[in-house]
Design an enzyme around this catalytic site. Structure first.
Site, PDB file in Angstrom:
ATOM      1  N   TYR A 101      11.116   9.037   1.296  1.00 15.60           N
ATOM      2  CA  TYR A 101      11.101   7.959   0.303  1.00 15.60           C
ATOM      3  C   TYR A 101      11.790   8.308  -1.016  1.00 15.60           C
ATOM      4  CZ  TYR A 101       7.669   6.054   3.551  1.00 15.60           C
ATOM      5  OH  TYR A 101       7.049   5.579   4.680  1.00 15.60           O
ATOM      6  N   ALA A 111       2.862  -0.721   5.009  1.00  8.54           N
ATOM      7  CA  ALA A 111       2.332  -0.709   6.381  1.00  8.54           C
ATOM      8  C   ALA A 111       1.774  -2.068   6.805  1.00  8.54           C
ATOM      9  CB  ALA A 111       1.258   0.363   6.501  1.00  8.54           C
ATOM     10  N   ARG A 119      12.368   4.807  13.070  1.00  6.49           N
ATOM     11  CA  ARG A 119      11.092   5.515  12.974  1.00  6.49           C
ATOM     12  C   ARG A 119      10.188   5.150  14.164  1.00  6.49           C
ATOM     13  NH1 ARG A 119       8.926   5.041   6.990  1.00  6.49           N
ATOM     14  NH2 ARG A 119       7.688   6.814   7.743  1.00  6.49           N
ATOM     15  N   HIS A 172      12.569  -2.802   2.820  1.00  6.79           N
ATOM     16  CA  HIS A 172      11.993  -1.497   3.141  1.00  6.79           C
ATOM     17  C   HIS A 172      12.936  -0.411   2.662  1.00  6.79           C
ATOM     18  CE1 HIS A 172       8.827  -3.355   5.386  1.00  6.79           C
ATOM     19  NE2 HIS A 172       9.743  -4.132   5.946  1.00  6.79           N
ATOM     20  N   GLU A 188      12.278  -9.663   2.392  1.00  9.21           N
ATOM     21  CA  GLU A 188      11.494  -8.495   2.821  1.00  9.21           C
ATOM     22  C   GLU A 188      12.363  -7.250   2.652  1.00  9.21           C
ATOM     23  OE1 GLU A 188      10.237  -8.799   6.940  1.00  9.21           O
ATOM     24  OE2 GLU A 188       9.819  -6.648   7.052  1.00  9.21           O
ATOM     25  N   HIS A 237       3.539  -4.362   9.374  1.00  8.11           N
ATOM     26  CA  HIS A 237       3.427  -4.194  10.821  1.00  8.11           C
ATOM     27  C   HIS A 237       2.095  -4.675  11.382  1.00  8.11           C
ATOM     28  CE1 HIS A 237       6.798  -1.766   9.669  1.00  8.11           C
ATOM     29  NE2 HIS A 237       6.034  -0.887   9.045  1.00  8.11           N
ATOM     30  N   ASN A 294       7.946  -5.664  -0.474  1.00  5.99           N
ATOM     31  CA  ASN A 294       7.796  -4.528   0.431  1.00  5.99           C
ATOM     32  C   ASN A 294       6.303  -4.396   0.682  1.00  5.99           C
ATOM     33  OD1 ASN A 294       7.644  -2.158   1.830  1.00  5.99           O
ATOM     34  ND2 ASN A 294       8.981  -0.983   0.469  1.00  5.99           N
ATOM     35  N   PRO A 333       0.786  -1.229   0.000  1.00  6.09           N
ATOM     36  CA  PRO A 333       0.000   0.000   0.000  1.00  6.09           C
ATOM     37  C   PRO A 333       0.819   1.281   0.000  1.00  6.09           C
ATOM     38  CG  PRO A 333      -0.152  -1.122   2.119  1.00  6.09           C
ATOM     39  CD  PRO A 333       0.492  -2.070   1.166  1.00  6.09           C
ATOM     40  N   ASN A 334       0.345   2.189  -0.814  1.00  7.48           N
ATOM     41  CA  ASN A 334       0.864   3.561  -0.929  1.00  7.48           C
ATOM     42  C   ASN A 334       2.203   3.667  -1.654  1.00  7.48           C
ATOM     43  OD1 ASN A 334      -1.340   4.858   0.461  1.00  7.48           O
ATOM     44  ND2 ASN A 334      -0.570   3.878   2.304  1.00  7.48           N
ATOM     45  N   ARG A 337       5.095  12.054  -3.295  1.00  7.17           N
ATOM     46  CA  ARG A 337       4.838  12.620  -1.968  1.00  7.17           C
ATOM     47  C   ARG A 337       5.996  12.223  -1.032  1.00  7.17           C
ATOM     48  NH1 ARG A 337       0.968  14.254  -4.268  1.00  7.17           N
ATOM     49  NH2 ARG A 337      -1.270  14.176  -3.831  1.00  7.17           N
ATOM     50  N   ARG A 385       6.571   0.666  13.822  1.00  9.99           N
ATOM     51  CA  ARG A 385       7.233   0.159  12.606  1.00  9.99           C
ATOM     52  C   ARG A 385       8.373  -0.808  12.935  1.00  9.99           C
ATOM     53  NH1 ARG A 385       5.095   3.595   8.495  1.00  9.99           N
ATOM     54  NH2 ARG A 385       4.669   5.656   9.319  1.00  9.99           N
ATOM     55  N   SER A 428      12.942   2.781   3.886  1.00 10.07           N
ATOM     56  CA  SER A 428      13.407   3.529   5.056  1.00 10.07           C
ATOM     57  C   SER A 428      13.937   2.569   6.119  1.00 10.07           C
ATOM     58  CB  SER A 428      12.249   4.362   5.633  1.00 10.07           C
ATOM     59  OG  SER A 428      11.193   3.516   6.064  1.00 10.07           O
TER      60      SER A 428
HETATM   61  O1  CA2 Z   1      10.251   2.018   4.253  1.00  7.75           O
HETATM   62  C1  CA2 Z   1       9.445   1.301   3.653  1.00  7.75           C
HETATM   63  O2  CA2 Z   1       9.685   0.786   2.562  1.00  7.75           O
HETATM   64  C2  CA2 Z   1       8.044   1.073   4.244  1.00  7.75           C
HETATM   65  O3  CA2 Z   1       7.642  -0.249   3.920  1.00  7.75           O
HETATM   66  C3  CA2 Z   1       7.138   2.077   3.567  1.00  7.75           C
HETATM   67  C4  CA2 Z   1       5.720   2.082   4.129  1.00  7.75           C
HETATM   68  C5  CA2 Z   1       5.737   2.196   5.645  1.00  7.75           C
HETATM   69  O4  CA2 Z   1       4.424   2.078   6.148  1.00  7.75           O
HETATM   70  C6  CA2 Z   1       6.613   1.133   6.273  1.00  7.75           C
HETATM   71  O5  CA2 Z   1       6.624   1.334   7.665  1.00  7.75           O
HETATM   72  C7  CA2 Z   1       8.030   1.226   5.747  1.00  7.75           C
HETATM   73  C8  CA2 Z   1       4.922   3.258   3.583  1.00  7.75           C
HETATM   74  C9  CA2 Z   1       4.915   3.359   2.104  1.00  7.75           C
HETATM   75  C10 CA2 Z   1       4.291   4.671   1.762  1.00  7.75           C
HETATM   76  O6  CA2 Z   1       4.993   5.176   0.685  1.00  7.75           O
HETATM   77  C11 CA2 Z   1       4.761   6.461   0.360  1.00  7.75           C
HETATM   78  C12 CA2 Z   1       5.549   6.994  -0.626  1.00  7.75           C
HETATM   79  C13 CA2 Z   1       5.399   8.296  -0.988  1.00  7.75           C
HETATM   80  C14 CA2 Z   1       4.426   9.080  -0.385  1.00  7.75           C
HETATM   81  C15 CA2 Z   1       3.629   8.546   0.606  1.00  7.75           C
HETATM   82  C16 CA2 Z   1       3.799   7.223   0.979  1.00  7.75           C
END
Ligand code: CA2
Length: 140
Positions: A22, A74, A104, A97, A95, A77, A71, A9-10, A17, A108, A99
């Site tokens: 990211y 969210a 964080r 990520h 797996e 978690h 990846n 997701p996202n 964004r 997370r 970040s």
């Molecule tokens: O660091 C990562 O790859 C995460 O999997 C990214 C997830 C976050 O919930 C995990 O804790 C760590 C979030 C992805 C959201 O990506 C976005 C990218 C640009 C703008 C908004 C969100």
């Protein structure tokens, strides 16, 4: 060697964004570079914001592909279901990520996936995906 990158997701918002966390590159642009760099591999890509679709894709690819790079965003978690899916397939899952999730928020720090993954790579930006591919190549 047949590999699939599965993003949750996202992650379709990458490059659009929150560039301070990211980066400013879209995943599609980065994927093009990965495919050029690893041009002797077959690299498929799937992204979904829906938990069940991620589980379906793990089932669909998890008995025939050589490697899965996941990846789960969210859902990492929260999702016992994705953890169970990784456990239930035979293809090794790395797996990743973007970040460093341990730097964080504390929610997370928990992953329902890591125990079932072959390994975890995190905190290297988009390069985490490159390192995950290398982990499948550099096995003896
Ligand atoms: O660091 C990562 O790859 C995460 O999997 C990214 C997830 C976050 O919930 C995990 O804790 C760590 C979030 C992805 C959201 O990506 C976005 C990218 C640009 C703008 C908004 C969100």
């Amino acid at each position: 060697m047949k590999i699939i990158i599965i993003n949750g997701p996202n992650l379709n918002l990458l490059g659009k964004r929150e560039p301070e966390i990211y980066g400013s590159q879209t995943f599609e642009d980065y994927l093009g570079k990965l495919k050029e760099k690893f041009n002797d591999l077959s690299i498929d890509y799937f992204q979904s914001n829906i938990e069940g679709e991620l589980i379906d894709k793990l089932h669909e690819t998890g008995f025939s592909y050589d490697g899965i790079i996941l990846n789960a965003g969210a859902y990492t978690h929260t999702s016992v279901g994705i953890g169970d899916a990784i456990k239930g397939i035979t293809t090794p899952v790395v797996e990743v990520h973007i970040s460093n999730t341990f730097g964080r928020e504390s929610f997370r720090h928990q992953s329902y996936l890591s125990a079932h993954a072959k390994g975890v790579i995190l905190g290297f930006g988009l390069q985490s995906y490159d390192l995950a591919i290398q982990s499948f190549i550099n096995v003896s």
